[in-house]
Design a protein around this motif. Structure first.
Motif, short mmCIF file in Angstrom:
data_model
loop_
_atom_site.label_atom_id
_atom_site.label_comp_id
_atom_site.label_asym_id
_atom_site.label_seq_id
_atom_site.Cartn_x
_atom_site.Cartn_y
_atom_site.Cartn_z
N GLY A 1 0.79 -1.23 0.00
CA GLY A 1 0.00 0.00 0.00
C GLY A 1 0.82 1.27 0.00
N GLN A 2 2.00 1.25 0.61
CA GLN A 2 2.83 2.46 0.70
C GLN A 2 3.89 2.52 -0.41
OE1 GLN A 2 4.35 2.88 4.67
NE2 GLN A 2 2.31 2.97 5.60
N ARG A 3 3.84 1.62 -1.33
CA ARG A 3 4.79 1.60 -2.45
C ARG A 3 4.27 2.50 -3.56
NH1 ARG A 3 6.34 -3.74 -6.07
NH2 ARG A 3 7.69 -2.67 -7.58
N CYS A 4 5.16 3.32 -4.15
CA CYS A 4 4.73 4.21 -5.22
C CYS A 4 4.61 3.45 -6.54
CB CYS A 4 5.67 5.40 -5.37
SG CYS A 4 7.36 4.99 -5.79
N THR B 1 10.66 20.96 0.10
CA THR B 1 9.63 20.60 1.08
C THR B 1 8.24 20.58 0.47
OG1 THR B 1 9.38 22.90 1.82
CG2 THR B 1 10.99 21.54 2.99
N ILE B 2 8.05 21.22 -0.68
CA ILE B 2 6.72 21.22 -1.30
C ILE B 2 6.59 20.14 -2.38
CG2 ILE B 2 6.37 23.67 -0.81
CD1 ILE B 2 6.89 24.24 -3.78
N ALA B 3 7.68 19.42 -2.63
CA ALA B 3 7.69 18.45 -3.73
C ALA B 3 7.16 17.10 -3.28
CB ALA B 3 9.11 18.29 -4.26
N SER B 4 6.41 16.46 -4.15
CA SER B 4 6.03 15.07 -3.96
C SER B 4 6.08 14.37 -5.30
CB SER B 4 4.64 14.95 -3.32
OG SER B 4 3.67 15.59 -4.11
N GLY B 5 5.98 13.06 -5.29
CA GLY B 5 6.14 12.30 -6.52
C GLY B 5 4.92 11.48 -6.86
N ALA B 6 5.16 10.24 -7.22
CA ALA B 6 4.09 9.37 -7.69
C ALA B 6 3.15 8.97 -6.55
CB ALA B 6 4.69 8.11 -8.32
N PRO B 7 1.91 8.61 -6.90
CA PRO B 7 0.99 8.11 -5.87
C PRO B 7 1.37 6.71 -5.42
CG PRO B 7 -0.01 7.89 -8.03
CD PRO B 7 1.29 8.62 -8.24
N SER B 8 0.97 6.37 -4.23
CA SER B 8 1.15 5.01 -3.73
C SER B 8 -0.03 4.15 -4.17
CB SER B 8 1.23 5.03 -2.20
OG SER B 8 -0.03 5.42 -1.65
N TRP B 9 0.10 2.84 -3.97
CA TRP B 9 -1.03 1.96 -4.22
C TRP B 9 -2.17 2.28 -3.25
CZ3 TRP B 9 -1.93 -0.43 -8.47
CH2 TRP B 9 -0.89 -0.91 -9.26
#
Length: 305
Positions: free
Chosen positions: A177-180, A212-220
């Motif tokens: 679940g927490q894997r992108c 600090t404002i950056a994020s990447g791919a969604p998780s499962w």
């Protein structure tokens, strides 16, 4: 200012008069809210970004609406932008449920609507999904709302929402679940997000300058939560939504389902739909030839108030 006319702004600088401050949710989570009053306000505009977004990506669009007299307000969703993360790895865009996002939005809108109106909203992608849930499930009434490429169904190549939901449910059940879902930036791939290299470079610059404002791919987990929220939206009383709505989408949007948007719009009693040729998910951040046509359509819609 003419409808859709370009507003000059430095897209890599916070504009004068725009302020950021913590907004504390009911459970104590601190979200980064922003406020940018108009000099001669005609009303208040709430802007809501999509998954993984941060306010800085939309300074240009917000400057356009502010120049038209709208006082701008909004916030970064929890788990992204300047509103903290749910996992130790800040680049994994993770959620277990969309319900806290909906609660945050309901509480923020409740306070925001206490200021003078009219009150309108422009919401992109996931933001459009959550705003429509708010209108349908909570009976909130705004003077108007624009849903730009709203997440009313999701796509991954040939796969639609049902297949994606099955895959996500299996991944979560297997402890992933927490894997992108992927590495890197999907915006770099064949113009999926925006075909404008300059605005894509702006996003990369902001993420590099302020990590600090950056994020990447969604998780499962995020993906399963999104599919569950989509199911709740389909079951919601959309026929009771009285807010005038304008829904915008690319004909070949690679992220959200055009068919789902058209299908949902038929259930909404006060909805207009505009479909734009081509692809590109971030209509508000496209090259000017396309973006200004979108902004002009929004201007005409809001001018009717």
């Amino acid at each position: 200012m003419g409808a859709g006319a370009a507003v000059a702004i430095d897209r890599r600088r916070h504009p004068a008069g725009m302020t950021f401050a913590p907004w504390i949710a009911a459970d104590g989570w601190a979200l980064r809210a922003f406020d940018w009053p108009a000099e001669a306000p005609r009303g208040r505009l709430l802007f809501l970004g999509g998954r993984g977004d941060f306010a800085e990506k939309y300074l240009e669009a917000m400057a356009h609406w502010r120049a038209a007299g709208w006082s701008i307000a909004g916030f970064d969703w929890r788990g992204q932008g300047g509103s903290g993360r749910l996992l130790a790895d800040p680049l994994v865009n993770h959620l277990d449920s969309f319900e806290p996002l909906l609660e945050d939005l309901a509480a923020f809108v409740d306070g925001w609507r206490r200021g003078g109106g009219p009150h309108v909203a422009v919401a992109h992608s996931m933001g459009g999904h959550l705003l429509l849930r708010l209108l349908a499930e909570r009976g909130v009434l705004l003077d108007a709302a624009v849903l730009a490429a709203p997440m009313l169904g999701i796509r991954a190549g040939p796969l639609g929402t049902r297949a994606i939901a099955l895959a996500a449910r299996g991944a979560v059940a297997a402890g992933q679940g927490q894997r992108c879902l992927w590495k890197g930036d999907a915006g770099h791939v064949r113009g999926r997000m925006t075909a404008c290299p300059d605005r894509q470079a702006d996003k990369v610059w902001w993420k590099a300058t302020n990590p600090t404002i950056a994020s990447g791919a969604p998780s499962w987990g995020w993906t399963l939560a999104a599919c569950q929220s989509l199911a709740r939206l389909r079951a919601a009383p959309l026929e009771r939504v009285a807010t005038p709505l304008l829904l915008l989408v690319s004909a070949r949007d690679p992220i959200v389902s055009r068919r789902a948007i058209l299908r949902t719009a038929r259930r909404l009693p006060c909805a207009e739909v505009a479909v734009y040729a081509g692809q590109g998910h971030e209509l508000l951040r496209e090259a000017d030839a396309r973006r200004l046509a979108v902004m002009a359509r929004i201007d005409r819609f809001l001018a009717a108030l």
